[in-house]
Structure formats: structure tokens, C-alpha cells
Scaffold this motif. Structure first.
Motif, PDB file in Angstrom:
ATOM      1  N   TYR A  73      46.626  36.846  32.637  1.00 49.14           N
ATOM      2  CA  TYR A  73      46.693  37.862  33.693  1.00 49.14           C
ATOM      3  C   TYR A  73      45.448  37.795  34.572  1.00 49.14           C
ATOM      4  CZ  TYR A  73      50.755  40.287  31.682  1.00 49.14           C
ATOM      5  OH  TYR A  73      52.010  40.618  31.238  1.00 49.14           O
ATOM      6  N   PHE A  74      44.299  37.657  33.928  1.00 48.32           N
ATOM      7  CA  PHE A  74      43.037  37.544  34.657  1.00 48.32           C
ATOM      8  C   PHE A  74      43.031  36.290  35.529  1.00 48.32           C
ATOM      9  CE2 PHE A  74      38.502  36.270  34.836  1.00 48.32           C
ATOM     10  CZ  PHE A  74      37.996  37.390  35.483  1.00 48.32           C
ATOM     11  N   TYR A  75      43.531  35.185  34.971  1.00 47.17           N
ATOM     12  CA  TYR A  75      43.604  33.910  35.693  1.00 47.17           C
ATOM     13  C   TYR A  75      44.524  34.031  36.905  1.00 47.17           C
ATOM     14  CZ  TYR A  75      44.758  28.951  36.476  1.00 47.17           C
ATOM     15  OH  TYR A  75      44.980  27.715  37.027  1.00 47.17           O
ATOM     16  N   LEU A  76      45.673  34.693  36.734  1.00 43.93           N
ATOM     17  CA  LEU A  76      46.608  34.878  37.843  1.00 43.93           C
ATOM     18  C   LEU A  76      45.998  35.740  38.944  1.00 43.93           C
ATOM     19  CD1 LEU A  76      50.029  35.436  36.019  1.00 43.93           C
ATOM     20  CD2 LEU A  76      49.387  33.505  37.460  1.00 43.93           C
ATOM     21  N   SER A  77      45.256  36.764  38.553  1.00 40.88           N
ATOM     22  CA  SER A  77      44.622  37.611  39.567  1.00 40.88           C
ATOM     23  C   SER A  77      43.566  36.837  40.348  1.00 40.88           C
ATOM     24  CB  SER A  77      43.998  38.845  38.906  1.00 40.88           C
ATOM     25  OG  SER A  77      42.932  38.484  38.051  1.00 40.88           O
ATOM     26  N   ILE A  78      42.864  35.920  39.684  1.00 39.97           N
ATOM     27  CA  ILE A  78      41.878  35.083  40.380  1.00 39.97           C
ATOM     28  C   ILE A  78      42.576  34.143  41.361  1.00 39.97           C
ATOM     29  CG2 ILE A  78      40.229  33.201  40.066  1.00 39.97           C
ATOM     30  CD1 ILE A  78      39.285  34.547  37.534  1.00 39.97           C
ATOM     31  N   ILE A  79      43.674  33.529  40.921  1.00 44.62           N
ATOM     32  CA  ILE A  79      44.427  32.645  41.812  1.00 44.62           C
ATOM     33  C   ILE A  79      44.909  33.407  43.035  1.00 44.62           C
ATOM     34  CG2 ILE A  79      46.540  31.280  42.039  1.00 44.62           C
ATOM     35  CD1 ILE A  79      46.231  30.429  39.177  1.00 44.62           C
ATOM     36  N   CYS A  80      45.461  34.594  42.820  1.00 45.97           N
ATOM     37  CA  CYS A  80      45.922  35.411  43.947  1.00 45.97           C
ATOM     38  C   CYS A  80      44.754  35.785  44.855  1.00 45.97           C
ATOM     39  CB  CYS A  80      46.614  36.660  43.423  1.00 45.97           C
ATOM     40  SG  CYS A  80      48.184  36.353  42.600  1.00 45.97           S
ATOM     41  N   GLY A  81      43.611  36.061  44.246  1.00 43.37           N
ATOM     42  CA  GLY A  81      42.431  36.380  45.043  1.00 43.37           C
ATOM     43  C   GLY A  81      42.007  35.222  45.922  1.00 43.37           C
TER      44      GLY A  81
END
Length: 252
Positions: A73-81
Motif C-alpha cells: 500500500y505504501f509502495y502504491l501511494s509512492i508510485i501514485c505520488g
């Protein structure tokens, strides 16, 4: 004995300090946007994960470590960021290098940044909506008729999708690379035309490597790449002719 003149050295030092200050300013702006967009994305990360898992309809998703789901989830939020901040990154790069460029250089760098961003986005969209579903369906069909249940680690699934999107985004940068090399005088359209056959062969080999081993997937990747190559040839010719005309005007 006259005192040494340190004016030039002082100007260089001031210029360096100003550049570093400007760079820090640009990095702070990018960092603020990235932290903000990543934080906002984390609030919607479950919906984003659901959208990704919808592409793999037929798989059962599991996580193999207590922290794996949270980390993904943290990784996906970074990618979206990163994705949401990318226009700001391109703009801040342009603002940083713009003052030191000549008029023609500004135009060339501006075209390179904008076209590079557009082609990468086009490749990412193509991968997400066309190639990822086809590749997942191919791998899912491998388990049909056998007693092996298709369960997949969520971390591996996210890594597969992100790497596929990144690969196709970079592949779609071909016209931008060709345009840049032609502008720099390192590539001529005659060479591209002469080696068209070999280039198409390499394209099909690359398509076979990065796709599942079936003709449909290979063709779906190879055809856009061939179109991109032909577009690169056209753009290279246009830039080369314009570059020659400009040199002739300067020499006249």
C-alpha cells in the motif's frame, strides 16, 4: 605590486551559490508536491489496489508476511505520488535549466521534455489497458485443466504490473530519443532508413522477450513499436532538413 583581482573568482562563486540556491528551491517544491500527493494517494490506496486486482480477475491474492500488505500500500501511494508529481517535476526541471539556454536550445529542450512526458504516458496507458490484461489472461490460462490453483503474492503482482508499465513507457520513448540524437547531429535519417529491416527484426525479438510466448501478444507489442520507428524516421528527416537549412543560412 598590484593586488590580485578576485572579481572573476567572486562572480563564479556567486553564480555557483545562486545555482545551488535555485536547485534547492526547485527540489523543495517537488518534495512538497510529492509528499502531498503521496499522502492523499494513501487515503485512497485500497481503491487503487482494487482497480489493479480487477485486472487479474481469476487470481487469488495473498500476502506472505505480516507487513507485506501495508508495505505494498505504501509502495502504491509512492508510485501514485510520483505519477501525480511528474508534471511538476518536468516544469521545475525546465525552470531550472531555462535561464542558461539559448533560444534554440530552449525550444529543443522544451520539445524533448514535453514529448518525452507525452510518449511515456502513452506507453504506460497502452501497457495498463492492453498488454497487462492480455498477459495476465495468458498466465491464468496456463493453470486451466490442471489441479494447480492460481494464487499470487500481492507484492509480486504489484511488481509485475509496475515493471510492465515502466518497460512500455520507456519503449515508447523511441521517437524522443531519435529526435534528440538528430538535433545533436549524432544520428542521420539515412541510417535509420538503411537499417529499417534490421530494426524491425530487433523489434520483433524484443517484443518476443517482453511478452508471453504467443503470436497475438508479440504482434500487439511489435506493431506499435514498428509504428513508433516509422514515426521516428519521419521526425528525424524533418529535423535533419531543418538543421541543414539553418546551417546553410548561417554560412550564407
Amino acid at each position: 605590486m598590484s593586488k590580485p583581482d578576485h572579481s572573476d573568482e567572486q562572480l563564479v562563486k556567486m553564480s555557483l551559490v545562486e545555482h545551488l540556491s535555485e536547485l534547492r528551491k526547485r527540489l523543495i517544491i517537488v518534495a512538497v508536491f510529492f509528499l502531498a500527493t503521496s499522502s492523499i494517494s494513501f487515503q485512497f490506496v485500497r481503491k487503487i489496489a482494487d482497480q489493479l486486482m480487477a485486472l487479474g480477475n481469476g487470481f487469488r491474492f495473498v500476502y506472505l508476511a505480516p507487513s507485506e500488505l501495508f508495505m505494498q500500500y505504501f509502495y502504491l501511494s509512492i508510485i501514485c505520488g510520483v505519477v501525480l508529481t511528474s508534471p511538476v517535476i518536468v516544469y521545475e526541471i525546465w525552470r531550472f535549466i531555462c535561464p542558461g539556454l539559448k533560444k534554440q536550445e530552449k525550444r529543443a529542450i522544451c520539445y524533448a521534455l514535453l514529448s518525452g512526458f507525452a510518449f511515456f504516458a502513452l506507453g504506460a496507458v497502452f501497457a495498463y489497458y492492453v498488454m497487462v490484461p492480455i498477459m495476465l489472461q495468458f498466465f491464468l490460462n496456463m493453470s486451466s485443466g490442471i489441479s494447480i490453483e492460481p494464487m499470487i503474492s500481492f507484492a509480486n503482482y504489484v511488481g509485475f504490473i509496475s515493471s510492465t508499465i515502466l518497460t512500455f513507457g520507456l519503449v515508447f520513448e523511441m521517437p524522443v530519443v531519435v529526435m534528440t540524437l538528430t538535433r545533436l547531429g549524432l544520428l542521420k535519417p539515412k541510417w535509420l532508413t538503411k537499417n529499417r529491416g534490421a530494426a524491425i527484426l530487433v523489434i520483433f525479438v524484443v517484443a518476443a522477450i517482453i511478452t508471453p510466448p504467443d503470436v497475438v501478444s508479440q504482434t500487439l507489442v511489435a506493431v506499435p513499436m514498428v509504428i513508433l520507428y516509422e514515426l521516428s524516421v519521419v521526425l528525424s528527416k524533418a529535423i535533419f532538413v531543418r538543421r541543414q537549412n539553418r546551417q546553410q543560412q548561417l554560412e550564407a
